[in-house]
Design a protein around this motif. Structure first.
Motif, short mmCIF file in Angstrom:
data_model
loop_
_atom_site.label_atom_id
_atom_site.label_comp_id
_atom_site.label_asym_id
_atom_site.label_seq_id
_atom_site.Cartn_x
_atom_site.Cartn_y
_atom_site.Cartn_z
N ALA A 152 30.48 90.04 -119.04
CA ALA A 152 31.05 88.38 -120.39
C ALA A 152 30.93 87.30 -119.07
CB ALA A 152 33.02 88.92 -120.26
N ALA A 153 31.44 87.53 -117.97
CA ALA A 153 31.21 86.43 -116.90
C ALA A 153 29.08 86.49 -117.07
CB ALA A 153 31.53 85.98 -116.01
N LEU A 154 28.59 87.23 -116.93
CA LEU A 154 27.21 86.45 -117.35
C LEU A 154 26.51 86.52 -118.34
CD1 LEU A 154 25.80 89.75 -115.22
CD2 LEU A 154 25.62 86.87 -114.32
N THR A 155 26.92 86.38 -119.39
CA THR A 155 26.90 85.52 -120.72
C THR A 155 27.11 84.59 -121.10
OG1 THR A 155 28.56 87.04 -121.74
CG2 THR A 155 26.37 87.84 -121.68
N ALA A 156 28.58 84.03 -119.76
CA ALA A 156 29.31 82.96 -120.85
C ALA A 156 28.57 81.86 -119.64
CB ALA A 156 30.60 82.64 -120.61
N ASP A 157 28.28 82.16 -118.27
CA ASP A 157 27.45 80.79 -117.32
C ASP A 157 26.51 80.57 -117.75
OD1 ASP A 157 25.51 80.39 -114.39
OD2 ASP A 157 27.88 80.75 -114.09
N PRO A 158 26.22 79.02 -117.86
CA PRO A 158 25.47 77.94 -118.51
C PRO A 158 24.42 78.60 -117.44
CG PRO A 158 27.43 76.63 -117.12
CD PRO A 158 27.52 78.70 -117.58
N SER A 159 24.55 78.72 -115.97
CA SER A 159 22.65 78.23 -115.53
C SER A 159 22.17 79.63 -115.72
CB SER A 159 23.59 78.30 -114.16
OG SER A 159 23.83 79.31 -113.44
N LEU A 160 22.53 80.73 -116.49
CA LEU A 160 21.87 81.59 -116.78
C LEU A 160 21.23 81.71 -118.26
CD1 LEU A 160 23.19 84.03 -114.29
CD2 LEU A 160 21.25 83.65 -114.19
N ARG A 161 20.52 82.48 -118.59
CA ARG A 161 20.29 82.94 -120.61
C ARG A 161 20.26 84.20 -120.11
NH1 ARG A 161 14.69 80.70 -122.33
NH2 ARG A 161 14.35 81.21 -120.73
N ALA A 162 21.76 85.27 -120.21
CA ALA A 162 21.65 86.51 -120.43
C ALA A 162 22.01 87.24 -121.22
CB ALA A 162 22.90 86.85 -118.90
N GLU A 163 21.52 87.74 -121.91
CA GLU A 163 21.56 88.35 -123.31
C GLU A 163 21.55 90.07 -123.00
OE1 GLU A 163 18.58 87.14 -125.58
OE2 GLU A 163 18.75 84.74 -125.65
#
Length: 401
Positions: free
Chosen positions: A66-77
């Motif tokens: 959840a933290a990775l997908t919400a982080d604006p510096s990444l485009r994690a999907e």
């Protein structure tokens, strides 16, 4: 005499309004484009596409996902299905710049997180690890603290009941601090890295730059050869040819065939060098490489003739061709890998032949893909060349000195 020559050249430039505009309008435009390309390649501005899978399905792994997908510096999907194989497939096919898998089994090295990267985008792996560590430090410092204690446990011995209570309190405080946005210094490497292709195969970067150089020099050479259209128009040769029954059509077609053959020979020389020096598997994929190179030849020859044919003077053609080559090379990935560019510029890059050429050669010689994947690149490059050739045929038919 000096002032007279200065005045003559100034008047020539002033009367050629097209060249005048290109001389003083295009340089600032090129600056803006290059600044957009290269300013986005710093570590703070790069937004990588990351394919993420949670194979652990624990409370901590869900928090990290959840933290990775919400982080604006990444485009994690998150991928579907949530498997290691799907992440690997997306990284290998260039659908993602890197992959991250939260493993259910940490493996022999005890690392619960594995980062997958393609050798053509090696810088992506350390960037993903650094960003993930930052996200974990902000969102789940209690997990990092527990990991640190577990790693140093063998050196300290088993914790007493009082120490375990203290650890639980420290974890709770770290979790509360993160929820309130307070900084924390808890950091611990929990990562393993893996390439999506064997190290012996190598050459991913070599194939990338072989394709980048091929399309760059194909366009340079084609633009230079296409300038003969302007010379023939200025010398009056074009008028004599147009007075005949066939007109300029066969002349343009002949130039197109020569420029295409020239581009194919250049590509052959570049990839033969890559094969002899770096072991690029050219012979194993020769049929698909030939089709891809034919598409590159058609694109470069047609595009060059189309651009030059719409110019009225040689100065206009030289300035326009230089501008087009530089901009297409920068945006399309010949100067800097496109995954390092801002997301919007990566999307724009698909409007350039460079992006399609580089991706097609990588698909053939690095990812071992077949016609079912390559046909899109072949179609785009072929249509680009055909449209350019058609523009040149139409324009030269009605051209005048």
């Amino acid at each position: 005499m000096t002032l007279a020559m200065f005045r003559v050249m100034a008047l020539e430039l002033w009367r050629d309004r097209g060249a005048l505009v290109m001389a003083f309008f295009l340089p600032p435009l090129v600056f803006l484009i290059f600044s957009a390309v290269f300013s986005g390649t710093t570590g703070e501005n790069i937004k990588l596409r990351i394919a993420v899978a949670d194979a652990a399905h624990t409370e901590g792994s869900r928090r990290l996902l959840a933290a990775l997908t919400a982080d604006p510096s990444l485009r994690a999907e998150p991928v579907t299905p949530q498997t290691y194989a799907e992440v690997r497939r997306q990284v290998r096919s260039s659908q993602a710049d890197a992959g991250l898998v939260i493993r259910a089994d940490p493996g022999a090295e005890g690392s619960p997180i594995v980062i997958l990267a393609d050798q053509t985008r090696q810088v992506a792996a350390p960037l993903v690890q650094a960003r993930t560590q930052q996200v974990m430090a902000r969102a789940m410092p209690d997990v990092l603290l527990a990991r640190t204690v577990r790693d140093i446990g063998p050196a300290l011995g088993d914790l007493t009941a009082e120490q375990q209570d203290t650890l639980k309190m420290a974890q709770k405080e770290a979790r509360d601090d993160a929820a309130q946005g307070k900084p924390t210094d808890a950091q611990q490497s929990m990562f393993a890295r893996e390439d999506v292709a064997g190290a012996k195969k190598g050459g991913g970067t070599i194939v990338y730059y072989a394709g980048a150089v091929t399309v760059l020099f194909a366009l340079f050479s084609a633009m230079h050869g296409a300038l003969s259209l302007i010379d023939e128009r200025r010398s009056g040769i074009a008028d004599r040819i147009m007075a005949g029954r066939a007109g300029m059509g066969p002349v343009v077609t002949g130039k197109f065939l020569f420029l295409g053959l020239q581009a194919a020979v250049q590509a052959g020389a570049i990839f033969l060098t890559a094969t002899l020096v770096y072991g690029t598997p050219l012979l194993a994929h020769l049929p698909l490489w030939c089709v891809t190179t034919a598409a590159v030849s058609v694109c470069s020859g047609g595009l060059a003739l189309g651009l030059v044919s719409v110019c009225r003077t040689r100065d206009q053609a030289q300035m326009l061709s230089t501008f087009v080559i530089l901009v297409l090379a920068a945006i399309g990935g010949s100067m800097v890998p496109r995954f390092l560019m801002p997301p919007w510029l990566q999307a724009v890059g698909w409007a350039t032949p460079h992006a399609w050429v580089i991706d097609a050669y990588q698909a053939v010689l690095w990812r071992d893909e077949g016609p079912d994947t390559l046909y899109k690149a072949w179609l785009v490059l072929g249509l680009t060349g055909a449209i350019g050739l058609m523009v040149a045929q139409i324009t030269t038919r009605y051209a005048r000195r």
